[in-house]
Design a protein around this motif. Structure first.
Motif, PDB file in Angstrom:
ATOM      1  N   UNK A 118       0.821  -1.212   0.000  1.00  0.00           N
ATOM      2  CA  UNK A 118       0.000   0.000   0.000  1.00  0.00           C
ATOM      3  C   UNK A 118       0.858   1.267   0.000  1.00  0.00           C
ATOM      4  N   UNK A 119       2.041   1.216   0.578  1.00  0.00           N
ATOM      5  CA  UNK A 119       2.945   2.372   0.545  1.00  0.00           C
ATOM      6  C   UNK A 119       3.591   2.504  -0.832  1.00  0.00           C
ATOM      7  N   UNK A 120       3.956   1.376  -1.415  1.00  0.00           N
ATOM      8  CA  UNK A 120       4.545   1.379  -2.763  1.00  0.00           C
ATOM      9  C   UNK A 120       3.551   1.947  -3.772  1.00  0.00           C
ATOM     10  N   UNK A 121       2.279   1.605  -3.615  1.00  0.00           N
ATOM     11  CA  UNK A 121       1.249   2.117  -4.516  1.00  0.00           C
ATOM     12  C   UNK A 121       1.050   3.618  -4.319  1.00  0.00           C
ATOM     13  N   UNK A 122       1.105   4.062  -3.084  1.00  0.00           N
ATOM     14  CA  UNK A 122       0.909   5.494  -2.798  1.00  0.00           C
ATOM     15  C   UNK A 122       2.133   6.317  -3.188  1.00  0.00           C
ATOM     16  N   UNK A 123       3.314   5.726  -3.077  1.00  0.00           N
ATOM     17  CA  UNK A 123       4.570   6.412  -3.372  1.00  0.00           C
ATOM     18  C   UNK A 123       5.369   5.595  -4.384  1.00  0.00           C
ATOM     19  N   UNK A 124       4.964   5.595  -5.651  1.00  0.00           N
ATOM     20  CA  UNK A 124       5.621   4.740  -6.647  1.00  0.00           C
ATOM     21  C   UNK A 124       7.040   5.172  -7.008  1.00  0.00           C
ATOM     22  N   UNK A 125       7.415   6.425  -6.726  1.00  0.00           N
ATOM     23  CA  UNK A 125       8.737   6.912  -7.090  1.00  0.00           C
ATOM     24  C   UNK A 125       9.605   7.193  -5.867  1.00  0.00           C
ATOM     25  N   UNK A 126       9.130   8.047  -4.986  1.00  0.00           N
ATOM     26  CA  UNK A 126       9.938   8.525  -3.873  1.00  0.00           C
ATOM     27  C   UNK A 126       9.055   8.722  -2.647  1.00  0.00           C
ATOM     28  N   UNK A 127       9.646   8.526  -1.474  1.00  0.00           N
ATOM     29  CA  UNK A 127       8.900   8.610  -0.226  1.00  0.00           C
ATOM     30  C   UNK A 127       9.792   9.225   0.834  1.00  0.00           C
TER      31      UNK A 127
END
Length: 160
Positions: free
Chosen positions: A59-68
């Protein structure tokens, strides 16, 4: 520097980036050893979510596909630092998550308590970072770094 400068056969940019990432590792290692952040220190760490070795919940990868950007301050657990990177437990919307982040994936490190910041270039990524929301794991967004601060930004652009 002039445009006539020859390309270096020594990879200075890689050497400096590696040395500065070691600063991040050493700081996090101290926190791991003591079990707490000293004084008012806290860290904003920005990293490429698609970089090799990054392991974050879907769910974090989907929300932040490039940078976090994550915050290590009040609520974190199981911080483990290795030569290659670190693991940390954080809460996102009251859901616990374990993140594995290689140092090579880090693009920024900021300690607002002392206005210290490092910015990195991730190898193989010449694209401009996309705008992204902060991860909001346990602290509001830091104030921007002002001129005259302790910011170290390294960008060795090779002339072609």
């Amino acid at each position: 520097m002039s445009d006539d400068a020859p390309d270096s056969l020594i990879p200075y940019d890689e050497i400096v980036q590696e040395a500065l990432r070691a600063v991040v590792g050493r700081v996090l290692g101290e926190v791991e050893t003591t079990g707490a952040l000293p004084g008012n220190h806290h860290f904003y760490i920005t990293f490429k979510t698609a970089a090799p070795g990054v392991d974050i919940p879907k769910h974090l990868k989907e929300r932040f596909p490039d940078e976090m950007t994550i915050v290590i301050q009040n609520r974190f657990w199981e911080l483990k630092v290795t030569e290659e990177g670190f693991e940390v437990g954080l809460s996102f919307n009251q859901l616990p998550a374990k993140l594995v982040i290689p140092f090579a994936a880090i693009t920024g490190f900021h300690d607002p308590a002392v206005n210290f910041a490092l910015q990195f270039h991730v190898q193989g990524d010449d694209s401009e970072p996309e705008e992204h929301d902060e991860a909001e794991n346990d602290h509001p967004v830091a104030a921007p770094v002002e001129d005259g601060s302790n910011v170290v930004s390294v960008d060795f652009s090779r002339k072609k």
